[in-house]
Design a protein around this motif. Structure first.
Motif, PDB file in Angstrom:
ATOM      1  N   VAL A 141      20.653  84.789  33.825  1.00  0.00           N
ATOM      2  CA  VAL A 141      20.885  84.711  35.260  1.00  0.00           C
ATOM      3  C   VAL A 141      21.998  83.699  35.499  1.00  0.00           C
ATOM      4  CG1 VAL A 141      18.534  85.344  35.971  1.00  0.00           C
ATOM      5  CG2 VAL A 141      19.106  82.941  35.611  1.00  0.00           C
ATOM      6  N   SER A 142      22.595  83.776  36.679  1.00  0.00           N
ATOM      7  CA  SER A 142      23.602  82.818  37.083  1.00  0.00           C
ATOM      8  C   SER A 142      23.087  82.075  38.315  1.00  0.00           C
ATOM      9  CB  SER A 142      24.915  83.528  37.414  1.00  0.00           C
ATOM     10  OG  SER A 142      25.857  82.624  37.933  1.00  0.00           O
ATOM     11  N   VAL A 143      23.130  80.752  38.261  1.00  0.00           N
ATOM     12  CA  VAL A 143      22.720  79.910  39.389  1.00  0.00           C
ATOM     13  C   VAL A 143      23.890  78.976  39.677  1.00  0.00           C
ATOM     14  CG1 VAL A 143      21.051  78.227  40.245  1.00  0.00           C
ATOM     15  CG2 VAL A 143      20.304  80.021  38.676  1.00  0.00           C
ATOM     16  N   GLY A 144      24.485  79.122  40.855  1.00  0.00           N
ATOM     17  CA  GLY A 144      25.635  78.291  41.190  1.00  0.00           C
ATOM     18  C   GLY A 144      26.798  78.464  40.237  1.00  0.00           C
ATOM     19  N   ALA A 201       7.698  82.431  41.478  1.00  0.00           N
ATOM     20  CA  ALA A 201       7.937  83.064  40.188  1.00  0.00           C
ATOM     21  C   ALA A 201       8.590  84.416  40.440  1.00  0.00           C
ATOM     22  CB  ALA A 201       6.627  83.253  39.430  1.00  0.00           C
ATOM     23  N   ALA A 202       9.499  84.794  39.562  1.00  0.00           N
ATOM     24  CA  ALA A 202      10.188  86.076  39.727  1.00  0.00           C
ATOM     25  C   ALA A 202      10.629  86.611  38.380  1.00  0.00           C
ATOM     26  CB  ALA A 202      11.409  85.918  40.628  1.00  0.00           C
ATOM     27  N   ILE A 203      10.777  87.918  38.327  1.00  0.00           N
ATOM     28  CA  ILE A 203      11.410  88.588  37.202  1.00  0.00           C
ATOM     29  C   ILE A 203      12.710  89.161  37.748  1.00  0.00           C
ATOM     30  CG2 ILE A 203      11.273  90.482  35.557  1.00  0.00           C
ATOM     31  CD1 ILE A 203       8.207  90.028  35.553  1.00  0.00           C
ATOM     32  N   VAL A 204      13.823  88.767  37.148  1.00  0.00           N
ATOM     33  CA  VAL A 204      15.143  89.152  37.636  1.00  0.00           C
ATOM     34  C   VAL A 204      15.830  90.015  36.589  1.00  0.00           C
ATOM     35  CG1 VAL A 204      17.354  88.313  38.501  1.00  0.00           C
ATOM     36  CG2 VAL A 204      15.281  86.988  38.915  1.00  0.00           C
ATOM     37  N   GLU A 205      16.318  91.152  37.031  1.00  0.00           N
ATOM     38  CA  GLU A 205      17.059  92.056  36.143  1.00  0.00           C
ATOM     39  C   GLU A 205      18.533  92.029  36.505  1.00  0.00           C
ATOM     40  OE1 GLU A 205      15.226  95.891  36.180  1.00  0.00           O
ATOM     41  OE2 GLU A 205      13.343  95.126  35.375  1.00  0.00           O
ATOM     42  N   ALA A 206      19.370  92.466  35.588  1.00  0.00           N
ATOM     43  CA  ALA A 206      20.819  92.501  35.804  1.00  0.00           C
ATOM     44  C   ALA A 206      21.127  93.253  37.095  1.00  0.00           C
ATOM     45  CB  ALA A 206      21.519  93.169  34.626  1.00  0.00           C
ATOM     46  N   GLY A 207      22.017  92.699  37.905  1.00  0.00           N
ATOM     47  CA  GLY A 207      22.421  93.316  39.159  1.00  0.00           C
ATOM     48  C   GLY A 207      21.602  92.902  40.359  1.00  0.00           C
ATOM     49  N   GLY A 256      21.021  88.070  38.586  1.00  0.00           N
ATOM     50  CA  GLY A 256      20.775  88.622  37.272  1.00  0.00           C
ATOM     51  C   GLY A 256      22.077  89.152  36.696  1.00  0.00           C
ATOM     52  N   VAL A 257      22.489  88.633  35.527  1.00  0.00           N
ATOM     53  CA  VAL A 257      23.768  89.043  34.950  1.00  0.00           C
ATOM     54  C   VAL A 257      23.623  89.830  33.655  1.00  0.00           C
ATOM     55  CG1 VAL A 257      25.101  87.205  36.042  1.00  0.00           C
ATOM     56  CG2 VAL A 257      24.092  86.790  33.819  1.00  0.00           C
ATOM     57  N   GLU A 258      22.428  89.757  33.042  1.00  0.00           N
ATOM     58  CA  GLU A 258      22.249  90.454  31.775  1.00  0.00           C
ATOM     59  C   GLU A 258      20.757  90.638  31.498  1.00  0.00           C
ATOM     60  OE1 GLU A 258      22.574  88.911  27.267  1.00  0.00           O
ATOM     61  OE2 GLU A 258      24.411  88.679  28.450  1.00  0.00           O
TER      62      GLU A 258
END
Length: 87
Positions: free
Chosen positions: A49-52, A19-25, A74-76
């Motif tokens: 987020v972007s995956v592949g 599990a993770a929390i992903v922020e932009a950048g 993380g993109v946004e």
């Protein structure tokens, strides 16, 4: 808890759940061993987020096949996600 104790759910599968929390950048990398696959599920969050190269938002999911490195970017905003690594 491998036996399903301590509040864990026992499954009869060679699986790891992250599990993770992903922020932009932020970029998270995960290595899938050969012959393993997985699943990414964006649980919630107002971001993306972007995956592949595919943009995913809350409620989206994607299967991962073939092993190799998976980058989750993380993109946004901010997203909470699950990554399931399994055979």
């Amino acid at each position: 808890a491998g036996g399903g104790g301590g509040g864990a759910i026992k499954i009869n599968q060679d699986t790891e759940v992250y599990a993770a929390i992903v922020e932009a950048g932020v970029i998270l990398s995960h290595h899938l061993a050969p012959l393993r696959g997985g699943y990414v599920h964006v649980v919630e969050g107002g971001g993306a987020v972007s995956v592949g190269g595919v943009t995913m938002r809350g409620g989206d999911g994607a299967f991962l096949e073939g092993g190799g490195v998976v980058d989750i970017c993380g993109v946004e905003g901010r997203c909470e996600l699950l990554l399931i690594d399994t055979v």
